[in-house]
Design a protein around this motif. Structure first.
Motif, PDB file in Angstrom:
ATOM      1  N   LEU A   1      56.694  46.561  33.926  1.00 27.80           N
ATOM      2  CA  LEU A   1      57.370  47.043  35.134  1.00 27.80           C
ATOM      3  C   LEU A   1      57.655  45.905  36.113  1.00 27.80           C
ATOM      4  CD1 LEU A   1      55.827  50.445  36.324  1.00 27.80           C
ATOM      5  CD2 LEU A   1      58.223  49.934  35.890  1.00 27.80           C
ATOM      6  N   LEU A   2      56.690  44.995  36.219  1.00 23.90           N
ATOM      7  CA  LEU A   2      56.804  43.898  37.176  1.00 23.90           C
ATOM      8  C   LEU A   2      57.494  42.671  36.570  1.00 23.90           C
ATOM      9  CD1 LEU A   2      53.221  44.148  38.734  1.00 23.90           C
ATOM     10  CD2 LEU A   2      55.344  44.997  39.719  1.00 23.90           C
ATOM     11  N   ASP A   3      57.896  42.799  35.297  1.00 24.84           N
ATOM     12  CA  ASP A   3      58.507  41.672  34.597  1.00 24.84           C
ATOM     13  C   ASP A   3      57.582  40.460  34.634  1.00 24.84           C
ATOM     14  OD1 ASP A   3      60.443  40.467  33.064  1.00 24.84           O
ATOM     15  OD2 ASP A   3      61.566  39.694  34.781  1.00 24.84           O
ATOM     16  N   ARG A   4      56.319  40.725  34.359  1.00 25.82           N
ATOM     17  CA  ARG A   4      55.295  39.681  34.402  1.00 25.82           C
ATOM     18  C   ARG A   4      54.476  39.733  33.118  1.00 25.82           C
ATOM     19  NH1 ARG A   4      50.179  40.037  38.628  1.00 25.82           N
ATOM     20  NH2 ARG A   4      48.606  39.341  37.149  1.00 25.82           N
ATOM     21  N   GLU A   5      54.275  38.590  32.490  1.00 35.15           N
ATOM     22  CA  GLU A   5      53.507  38.543  31.247  1.00 35.15           C
ATOM     23  C   GLU A   5      52.038  38.851  31.527  1.00 35.15           C
ATOM     24  OE1 GLU A   5      52.330  35.512  27.582  1.00 35.15           O
ATOM     25  OE2 GLU A   5      53.473  34.769  29.313  1.00 35.15           O
ATOM     26  N   THR A   6      51.463  39.722  30.716  1.00 36.32           N
ATOM     27  CA  THR A   6      50.040  40.038  30.826  1.00 36.32           C
ATOM     28  C   THR A   6      49.286  39.136  29.862  1.00 36.32           C
ATOM     29  OG1 THR A   6      50.599  42.346  31.328  1.00 36.32           O
ATOM     30  CG2 THR A   6      48.328  41.879  30.708  1.00 36.32           C
ATOM     31  N   THR A   7      48.596  38.137  30.396  1.00 41.58           N
ATOM     32  CA  THR A   7      47.925  37.139  29.572  1.00 41.58           C
ATOM     33  C   THR A   7      46.523  37.589  29.200  1.00 41.58           C
ATOM     34  OG1 THR A   7      46.974  35.968  31.465  1.00 41.58           O
ATOM     35  CG2 THR A   7      49.213  35.347  30.794  1.00 41.58           C
ATOM     36  N   ALA A   8      45.910  36.849  28.278  1.00 41.55           N
ATOM     37  CA  ALA A   8      44.528  37.134  27.888  1.00 41.55           C
ATOM     38  C   ALA A   8      43.591  36.978  29.075  1.00 41.55           C
ATOM     39  CB  ALA A   8      44.109  36.206  26.745  1.00 41.55           C
ATOM     40  N   ALA A   9      43.866  35.998  29.938  1.00 42.22           N
ATOM     41  CA  ALA A   9      43.034  35.812  31.131  1.00 42.22           C
ATOM     42  C   ALA A   9      43.153  37.014  32.069  1.00 42.22           C
ATOM     43  CB  ALA A   9      43.450  34.527  31.853  1.00 42.22           C
ATOM     44  N   ASP A  10      44.370  37.564  32.189  1.00 41.03           N
ATOM     45  CA  ASP A  10      44.558  38.769  33.005  1.00 41.03           C
ATOM     46  C   ASP A  10      43.735  39.916  32.454  1.00 41.03           C
ATOM     47  OD1 ASP A  10      46.412  37.587  34.755  1.00 41.03           O
ATOM     48  OD2 ASP A  10      48.077  38.019  33.402  1.00 41.03           O
ATOM     49  N   LEU A  11      43.824  40.110  31.145  1.00 43.95           N
ATOM     50  CA  LEU A  11      43.084  41.204  30.514  1.00 43.95           C
ATOM     51  C   LEU A  11      41.582  41.045  30.729  1.00 43.95           C
ATOM     52  CD1 LEU A  11      44.996  41.527  27.117  1.00 43.95           C
ATOM     53  CD2 LEU A  11      45.148  43.049  29.081  1.00 43.95           C
ATOM     54  N   LYS A  12      41.080  39.827  30.586  1.00 41.81           N
ATOM     55  CA  LYS A  12      39.646  39.588  30.762  1.00 41.81           C
ATOM     56  C   LYS A  12      39.195  39.959  32.166  1.00 41.81           C
ATOM     57  CE  LYS A  12      38.172  35.329  31.106  1.00 41.81           C
ATOM     58  NZ  LYS A  12      37.780  33.944  30.726  1.00 41.81           N
ATOM     59  N   ARG A  13      39.959  39.544  33.163  1.00 46.00           N
ATOM     60  CA  ARG A  13      39.587  39.888  34.547  1.00 46.00           C
ATOM     61  C   ARG A  13      39.695  41.397  34.778  1.00 46.00           C
ATOM     62  NH1 ARG A  13      42.473  35.021  35.651  1.00 46.00           N
ATOM     63  NH2 ARG A  13      44.364  36.245  35.996  1.00 46.00           N
TER      64      ARG A  13
END
Length: 435
Positions: free
Chosen positions: A262-274
């Motif tokens: 939705l935000l046109d932003r990549e969801t990285t592994a670091a994002d998922l971890k946090r």
């Protein structure tokens, strides 16, 4: 659709925050009501349970919003009670004790926090063919809940689907659609809130609204750690709640990817971890303050799509209002007077929009590759099938029933597994986004 991704003023963010709050409120209070009733809690205990639950929803949301190097995904997401935890928690509370129920929640929260880094490495297994299928299933599996509420809330009741319920639910949908079609700017962005208020006012004229919950609610309640006693720990209940936590993590993964899209932003592994760590902390606090496991609420994703405003400021307001309502039960009770059919009408629009978002993501998939239609078809079909008939796995051990009885989990397993099997040669090439 109009997209307003810039920062909004505080007073507009406040109104948008109320809209997000009302969208998730019924789901948030359903868990304490169901569990408290099953465990025969007294009226004062139920008052505490609902109040502290609402307070913790706000606190858990803050943990997810406040992105830092350790926890918090920093996306406009709201956390609420995990509905899939109701049956296991009722079983643990009845079979063991209330203390064991909360001890198992604390263990599950610690587990989520500790495995967050490992679980986040699954990012490369979620290309568009997987995430699009998963998000589509999330929306489609929520739609029956909306329809049930639209019909009055209890499908087995003789009054289910009565004309008054269908009328007021339909009016709510029409109001939302009317605002979406003819409204402009900020008014359009709060179409769901206007629909909820308008539907409730019309329902009130029809005698469908009672102010009794507001009159009976207390003025003030303060959170108390271990309100129902010291937590106790046992192996089987802890393992059960760890399985439920894994289910919630799978669901949250789909929501995180949906928000990133939705935000046109990549969801990285670091994002998922946090993000996982924030949920783990929220679950631990739920056990300490004697509430429940908390997870990302997918219904608010549809609201972000509808409003077109995707900044975090309204979510901060929603989180703050939830905490205030948890401290002031009389204010919190105001949200409970919205008739169930009104909520159902609004939910139907929001949940359907989640599915539409998933379908849009599938539009980026290369369907000329004959493997991809198979992945989408089997994962969506299996997920919806299990959502309708979760007892299909009743012959399996209880632990597997808890895990596989969730349609979103089954869809995730099918989509990820089939993608890894059919695209095993390309799975190590994360730059290939056409899958």
């Amino acid at each position: 659709m109009q997209q307003l991704t810039h920062e909004v003023s505080h007073h507009k963010a406040f109104v948008l925050g109320i809209q997000h709050l009302l969208a998730m409120y019924s789901g948030a209070v359903a868990v304490p009501l169901l569990i408290g009733t099953a465990l025969h809690f007294t009226s004062p205990q139920m008052t505490y349970l609902v109040s502290i639950d609402i307070f913790m929803c706000g606190l858990a949301t803050f943990l997810q919003l406040m992105r830092n190097r350790y926890f918090g995904i920093g996306l406009p997401v709201i956390l609420g009670c995990a509905i899939q935890a109701v049956a296991p928690l009722k079983m643990i509370g009845k079979t063991y004790s209330i203390g064991t129920m909360y001890g198992s929640i604390i263990v599950a929260g610690i587990f989520v926090f500790l495995i967050a880094g490992v679980f986040a490495k699954i990012r490369r297994f979620f290309p568009p063919v997987v995430t699009g299928s998963l998000i589509t299933v999330i929306g489609l599996t929520l739609i029956p809940i909306a329809v049930q509420n639209l019909g009055g809330g209890t499908a087995t009741s003789a009054s289910f689907g009565n004309l008054r319920a269908l009328f007021i639910g339909g009016i709510t949908i029409l109001i939302i659609l009317g605002i979406q079609f003819w409204g402009k700017g900020f008014i359009r962005s709060i179409a769901v809130l206007i629909g909820l208020i308008g539907g409730t006012l019309i329902a009130g004229m029809m005698g469908m609204v009672s102010l009794k919950p507001v009159a009976q609610a207390a003025w003030f309640h303060f959170p108390q750690p271990f309100f129902f006693g010291t937590p106790r720990f046992a192996l089987s209940p802890s393992l059960t709640m760890i399985i439920i936590a894994l289910v919630s993590m799978v669901e949250s993964t789909g929501v995180f990817f949906a928000l990133g899209n939705l935000l046109d932003r990549e969801t990285t592994a670091a994002d998922l971890k946090r993000g996982y760590r924030a949920e783990g902390l929220a679950v631990i606090l739920g056990g300490i303050f004697n509430t429940f496991p908390y997870t990302t609420f997918s219904q608010n994703v549809g609201l972000l799509e509808l409003s077109g405003i995707r900044t975090k400021r309204p979510i901060y307001w929603a989180a703050g209002l939830l905490m205030i309502m948890g401290l002031l039960p009389k204010i919190g009770a105001l949200a409970t007077i919205i008739p169930t059919p009104v909520l159902g009408g609004a939910m139907l629009v929001m949940f359907s929009m989640i599915s539409v978002q998933g379908i849009r993501m599938l539009g980026n998939v290369d369907f000329t590759d004959e493997r991809n239609p198979l992945i989408v078809a089997i994962s969506i079909g299996a997920g919806l099938g299990v959502a309708v008939y979760p007892n299909i796995f009743q012959a399996l051990p209880h632990a597997l029933q808890l895990f596989l009885g969730n349609g979103i989990v089954v869809a995730s397993i099918c989509a990820v597994g089939l993608n890894a099997l059919l695209h095993h040669k390309e799975i190590t090439a994360p730059t290939d986004n056409s899958r």
